[in-house]
Design an enzyme around this catalytic site. Sequence first.
Site, PDB file in Angstrom:
ATOM      1  CG  ASP A  19      -2.016  -1.094   1.073  1.00 47.59           C
ATOM      2  OD1 ASP A  19      -1.712  -2.270   1.360  1.00 47.59           O
ATOM      3  OD2 ASP A  19      -3.134  -0.781   0.658  1.00 47.59           O
ATOM      4  CG  HIS A  21      -2.068   4.034  -1.373  1.00 48.06           C
ATOM      5  ND1 HIS A  21      -3.287   4.062  -2.002  1.00 48.06           N
ATOM      6  CD2 HIS A  21      -2.108   2.984  -0.518  1.00 48.06           C
ATOM      7  CE1 HIS A  21      -4.040   3.070  -1.527  1.00 48.06           C
ATOM      8  NE2 HIS A  21      -3.367   2.397  -0.636  1.00 48.06           N
ATOM      9  CG  ASP A  59      -4.071  -0.642  -3.118  1.00 50.01           C
ATOM     10  OD1 ASP A  59      -4.452  -1.132  -4.203  1.00 50.01           O
ATOM     11  OD2 ASP A  59      -4.839  -0.424  -2.173  1.00 50.01           O
ATOM     12  CG  ASN A 127      -8.461  -1.800  -3.106  1.00 46.71           C
ATOM     13  OD1 ASN A 127      -7.321  -1.899  -2.643  1.00 46.71           O
ATOM     14  ND2 ASN A 127      -9.333  -0.942  -2.620  1.00 46.71           N
ATOM     15  CG  HIS A 128      -6.296   2.329  -4.413  1.00 42.96           C
ATOM     16  ND1 HIS A 128      -6.504   3.670  -4.460  1.00 42.96           N
ATOM     17  CD2 HIS A 128      -6.901   1.894  -3.292  1.00 42.96           C
ATOM     18  CE1 HIS A 128      -7.204   4.050  -3.396  1.00 42.96           C
ATOM     19  NE2 HIS A 128      -7.448   2.979  -2.670  1.00 42.96           N
ATOM     20  CG  HIS A 216      -4.548  -5.670  -1.792  1.00 41.61           C
ATOM     21  ND1 HIS A 216      -3.475  -4.877  -1.525  1.00 41.61           N
ATOM     22  CD2 HIS A 216      -5.609  -4.826  -1.826  1.00 41.61           C
ATOM     23  CE1 HIS A 216      -3.847  -3.618  -1.421  1.00 41.61           C
ATOM     24  NE2 HIS A 216      -5.144  -3.556  -1.600  1.00 41.61           N
ATOM     25  CG  HIS A 245      -7.745  -3.654   1.257  1.00 40.62           C
ATOM     26  ND1 HIS A 245      -7.818  -2.595   0.392  1.00 40.62           N
ATOM     27  CD2 HIS A 245      -8.963  -3.780   1.817  1.00 40.62           C
ATOM     28  CE1 HIS A 245      -9.052  -2.106   0.422  1.00 40.62           C
ATOM     29  NE2 HIS A 245      -9.758  -2.792   1.285  1.00 40.62           N
ATOM     30  CG  HIS A 247      -4.335   1.902   4.319  1.00 41.89           C
ATOM     31  ND1 HIS A 247      -4.270   3.072   3.639  1.00 41.89           N
ATOM     32  CD2 HIS A 247      -4.522   0.937   3.370  1.00 41.89           C
ATOM     33  CE1 HIS A 247      -4.434   2.855   2.345  1.00 41.89           C
ATOM     34  NE2 HIS A 247      -4.601   1.572   2.164  1.00 41.89           N
TER      35      HIS A 247
END
Lengths: 463, 463
Positions: A19, A21, A59, A127-128, A216, A245, A247
Amino acid sequence: MGSTQDESLSTFKILVATDNHLGVWEKNPERGNDSFETFEEVLAIAVEQDVDFILLEGDLFHENKPSRQCVLRCMELLKKCTHGDKSVQFDFLSDAAENFKHIKNPVVNYMDPNLNIGVPIFSIHGNHDDPSGLGQHCALELLSSSGLINYFGKTSDLKDINIMPLLLEKGETKFAIFGLSSIKDERLFRLFKEGKVKMLRPKEYEDKWFNLMVLHQNHNKQCGMINHIPESFLDNFLDLVVWDHEHECILQAQVPHESAPDSFHVIQPGSSVATSLCAGKAVPKQVALLEVFKRKFSITPVDLKTVRPFVFAMVSLSDHDLDDATSIMENSPVENFVEEKVRDMIKESETQITGHSKQPKKPLIRLRVEFSNEAQMFNVVRFGHKFAEVVANPEDMILFKKEKKEVKKDELGIDNDAMDAAFNDMEVEETRVEDLVRQYFAGIENQVQNLSLLSERGLCGER
Amino acid sequence: MGSTQDESLSTFKILVATDNHLGVWEKNPERGNDSFETFEEVLAIAVEQDVDFILLEGDLFHENKPSRQCVLRCMELLKKCTHGDKSVQFDFLSDAAENFKHIKNPVVNYMDPNLNIGVPIFSIHGNHDDPSGLGQHCALELLSSSGLINYFGKTSDLKDINIMPLLLEKGETKFAIFGLSSIKDERLFRLFKEGKVKMLRPKEYEDKWFNLMVLHQNHNKQCGMINHIPESFLDNFLDLVVWDHEHECILQAQVPHESAPDSFHVIQPGSSVATSLCAGKAVPKQVALLEVFKRKFSITPVDLKTVRPFVFAMVSLSDHDLDDATSIMENSPVENFVEEKVRDMIKESETQITGHSKQPKKPLIRLRVEFSNEAQMFNVVRFGHKFAEVVANPEDMILFKKEKKEVKKDELGIDNDAMDAAFNDMEVEETRVEDLVRQYFAGIENQVQNLSLLSERGLCGER
């Protein structure tokens, strides 16, 4: 672990992160770099710790279609970290054509004769950054096509999932990684229920493999029964599950904390950047160093030092004796109280300063203010101006929330036992709201009980 | 060229291609692959001809933000062609940090110790794939960041352009490539006029260099004086100019065909795919093999064999004695006439079948039908249904155009000499329409001439 010479030669050392991001808040002049700085730190830790490989768990990108700049910055960081003369010390035993079959040229990057890879990266998608658009490709494929990462766990058949593990070997240690890239939770829940998710274990030396699962998905029940994956769904032969997933960083090696058989451990490295300002994202950010020797493993959390300080707090105005009166000339007592609280939080954020040269110093501050009377509210943007120079998010530090009147659950008159029975009996793949309602009434049978209005929470089954 | 052993060791062999427009018609099930098939062919020619490098001249991508699938397919093709053990036989003498200064890690890819590049590609960007968005990056940077191409000629300062050439050396041949990626024609025209475009020639062995200029701009006057680059703007020391952007393939080595001094040759390889259906795109598609030994060069055009057959024709209904009458029961005489014409064109397209296994067989057909009477028109989509199985573009084969009544130019009463004088005198950087009008009237002075309405064409100066 890894104390003797032999053990050391057979011990996988892996950096586990997730993650990241990249690109979150990219257009924000103050926060735009945060995700990149920390990702660079993560990669630097991997190099410094001389790991065998990096395991990323989805992610990597915040946006499904990350900006060109974001992809470029990511490529540059990956190239710098992964390319080099360090020789990779483990063998890749599984069939790359199966593991990476979604790629035109399915080869694990460090065995590509035209690339010089020192630190391989393996990654599933989240998922992102899941597949989308023409041809259903995901942003990670831009990285894997050019050999910067090894992207695995992509499911092409969403009706029948066969997870082919990556099979790695280092000395005496055999390491199988079962990767499952993000799928809509509800769909995956159903597939598990229907027995349509199969993990293909190697037959040879079946008991010798250290079996790691990477997924995830939602781990905890959110709203509803079926939009998370219960630990009990996962096979017992697994040794460790890395759950991503969510955080919040939970890195102590731990036994399953739900109803699953006492068979595998679960860790949750959590995100490396605060994507939103809530309590779960204000815990310290870490990555995990996972060491595996034969079927033993250890986890060493490593603190991330470039993460922007973030302090979250809640305050309920009704707990404090504050005059609501406001005048145009001066701040209201509430505003003065909140200002004092914010100053305390800024002070508190200083304890998160690590001394890392690339750590941004201005903290993120989020104060959730519960009020009972609208007259207590004030203009939060104007309020933020006072902190423009010292806080990274002056415009949205304060979040006003109306205090909720608590409603006792049993006042709703729902027969919880009948609800439970309805949920537990149901064949998930056939569940429709109509059936659920019918089952509920069948459950209460002839009891003298009136129909209550079911709230959405009630329908989802969270009580 | 290259007949003796020594000459051969000193001869650069380069494949020159441009305007590949990857992704054009990507969503069209019949035509979606065309650009990729031909680009694959171009790369295969380079490998087969054992060239030293490939020179791409912009518009590799059709869309500024090509789809993820398009970028991925491009990466896969590039990786397959460029990676490999073939050793590169020329030296890179210029400073990569200058040539590729827009890239984080500016290094020519075949000298990157972590990449095994057999066929380097050098590319400028075109007007389709020019920089945009956050950070002003272009799609080619996704390729150069991962080392698949060497992207050069990007201008960071649009007020003052200094073109640093790539300096290459093979045996006795010194080869300088001046690359100028696409800039808005009007802006570049002004910069040239102001003397703000400088080519930085190497001082050493000044007369020994073969000087090639690569640019992606309008070559011919389109509409207007200033949205193309006249050959006279380019420096006389150049030996050869590869002019791209215009899609017609003109590959005979030729002397300048305009007012430039007789100092350099110009070639225009043209696009490798029909992006629109007009006469200029119906000429055979080729790429150029450029061989350079010292200051001599030769061009060998190579036919592309995967290009979809394309026949363009025009017909004026007034040249044919056709009854306008239509009835619901049967086709009009015009429709029958057009159908016959289309069938002839399909037959003609068969002469373009090359026998290449990847050449799509269904032709592109474009018939421009000039009519004088609306009653002659018919439904072109319904008409196309008859050809759905044999033509790639059944829905837009026929383009109806109203016949124009010719207006004699001098009937407009514009004093062309005064217009010319106004254009030639003007300081381009200061030109405003108001000034132009004033100059025009100053030109005609006291002549007894009435003001005429200037059409847009008149204003642009095309007469």
